[in-house]
Design a protein around this motif. Sequence first.
Motif, PDB file in Angstrom:
ATOM      1  N   SER A 229       0.854  -1.189   0.000  1.00  0.00           N
ATOM      2  CA  SER A 229       0.000   0.000   0.000  1.00  0.00           C
ATOM      3  C   SER A 229       0.888   1.236   0.000  1.00  0.00           C
ATOM      4  O   SER A 229       1.083   1.882   1.023  1.00  0.00           O
ATOM      5  N   SER A 233      -1.324   6.931   4.267  1.00  0.00           N
ATOM      6  CA  SER A 233      -2.064   6.186   5.286  1.00  0.00           C
ATOM      7  C   SER A 233      -2.552   7.164   6.344  1.00  0.00           C
ATOM      8  O   SER A 233      -1.880   8.158   6.657  1.00  0.00           O
ATOM      9  N   THR A 249     -15.321   6.073   7.847  1.00  0.00           N
ATOM     10  CA  THR A 249     -15.352   5.675   6.437  1.00  0.00           C
ATOM     11  C   THR A 249     -16.316   6.550   5.629  1.00  0.00           C
ATOM     12  O   THR A 249     -16.098   6.772   4.440  1.00  0.00           O
ATOM     13  N   LEU A 252     -14.333   9.631   4.786  1.00  0.00           N
ATOM     14  CA  LEU A 252     -13.398   9.325   3.702  1.00  0.00           C
ATOM     15  C   LEU A 252     -14.113   9.285   2.361  1.00  0.00           C
ATOM     16  O   LEU A 252     -13.629   9.824   1.361  1.00  0.00           O
ATOM     17  N   SER A 258     -10.811   6.448  -1.654  1.00  0.00           N
ATOM     18  CA  SER A 258     -11.071   5.012  -1.753  1.00  0.00           C
ATOM     19  C   SER A 258     -10.093   4.279  -0.836  1.00  0.00           C
ATOM     20  O   SER A 258      -8.895   4.517  -0.884  1.00  0.00           O
ATOM     21  N   VAL A 259     -10.618   3.381   0.011  1.00  0.00           N
ATOM     22  CA  VAL A 259      -9.785   2.637   0.956  1.00  0.00           C
ATOM     23  C   VAL A 259      -9.197   1.421   0.252  1.00  0.00           C
ATOM     24  O   VAL A 259      -9.919   0.556  -0.233  1.00  0.00           O
ATOM     25  N   ARG A 260      -7.858   1.349   0.195  1.00  0.00           N
ATOM     26  CA  ARG A 260      -7.176   0.223  -0.431  1.00  0.00           C
ATOM     27  C   ARG A 260      -6.889  -0.897   0.565  1.00  0.00           C
ATOM     28  O   ARG A 260      -6.878  -2.067   0.205  1.00  0.00           O
ATOM     29  N   ALA A 262      -7.154  -1.626   5.155  1.00  0.00           N
ATOM     30  CA  ALA A 262      -7.525  -1.048   6.440  1.00  0.00           C
ATOM     31  C   ALA A 262      -7.298  -2.054   7.552  1.00  0.00           C
ATOM     32  O   ALA A 262      -7.406  -3.259   7.351  1.00  0.00           O
ATOM     33  N   PHE A 275      -5.940   3.439   7.759  1.00  0.00           N
ATOM     34  CA  PHE A 275      -6.537   3.336   6.440  1.00  0.00           C
ATOM     35  C   PHE A 275      -5.506   3.754   5.401  1.00  0.00           C
ATOM     36  O   PHE A 275      -4.905   4.823   5.515  1.00  0.00           O
ATOM     37  N   TYR A 276      -5.306   2.917   4.397  1.00  0.00           N
ATOM     38  CA  TYR A 276      -4.457   3.260   3.253  1.00  0.00           C
ATOM     39  C   TYR A 276      -5.385   3.712   2.139  1.00  0.00           C
ATOM     40  O   TYR A 276      -6.264   2.940   1.716  1.00  0.00           O
ATOM     41  N   VAL A 277      -5.221   4.929   1.680  1.00  0.00           N
ATOM     42  CA  VAL A 277      -6.216   5.517   0.782  1.00  0.00           C
ATOM     43  C   VAL A 277      -5.582   6.133  -0.462  1.00  0.00           C
ATOM     44  O   VAL A 277      -4.408   6.537  -0.465  1.00  0.00           O
TER      45      VAL A 277
END
Length: 338
Positions: A229, A233, A249, A252, A258-260, A262, A275-277
């Motif tokens: 990721s 983050s 969420t 976000l 968009s969450v890649r 979590a 969260f990696y976004v």
Amino acid sequence: MKDCPGKRVGVHSFGNHTAIELIGRDRPGLLSEISAVLANLHFNVTVAEVWTHNRRIACVLYVNDNTTSGSVDDPNRLSIMEEQLKHIMRGCEDDDNVARTSFSMGFTHIDRRLHQMLFADRDYEGGGVTTEVDYPPSFKPKITVERCEEKGYSVVTVRCKDRAKLMFDIVCTLTDMQYVVFHANISSNGPYASQEYFIRHMDGCTLDTEGEKERVVKCLEAAIHRRVSEGLSLELCAKDRVGLLSEVTRILRENGLSVRRAGVSTVGEKAVNVFYVRDAYGNPVDAKTIEALRKEIGQTMMLNVKKDPSSTKAREAETSGWAKTSFFFGNLLEKFLA
């Protein structure tokens, strides 16, 4: 277990938690919709892990009843949750293979289970959808499969950027593919890792056909990429409560993120989430969006914005002054409890 067309649905509770497994086609805002369903039904998410790869999403969530802090035993509530989650996961698709919802039959290592779910979902066959935006060239592994005639092994060599749990991910996948690892050589040189595995199939055979070798290469590439990721983050710490994950969420999603990947955990009465976004198009998040998040989220919880230190853009962003210096969850929790 009850078998439905294209789905597996089961219910199991253990200890003070009910485990939920979800896998299906990923889309922007999906995690927000899932967490909203659970919040509306008064289920509290205590632990969760979410991975996305090749436009597929896999989730393992542990929830309990908000009023009793125990597992959910009411069959009516569980049935309602099943139906609503299946509806969310299917979206507007009619394909039976779009999604599966399951209530876990027992506790297992979450990362191990996510690998099993995505492998069974054949996410490694999603060719043509992975781009350099998702996985830059520095993360592209070089994998070869050769035969060791002297010892009667197949030798799998993996060279890629080193990271935590790299060996775990590779061994999990080889095990899921019914291969036994007899010997291994593991080394690293700076930021790169070199790993060599001497394997045979469980029946004692080696990999003799090109098709077998190609499948091993594809599956290992998928296993390595699932946890990658690169980019932004968000690390958050707040007092745990029902609806916290849904609130975060939602924010976000409303900011076009968009969450890649979590991770959600609970330590006492505190929830610690990461969260990696990226934006809805898969591009890096811009500075204006980050500042908007700070203003909205920072009012009620601690927020740390962290860029992957291996990213060139991350270093540029940090020197520009809008990206914070990273620190570990332990420090984040200590600051929150202080």
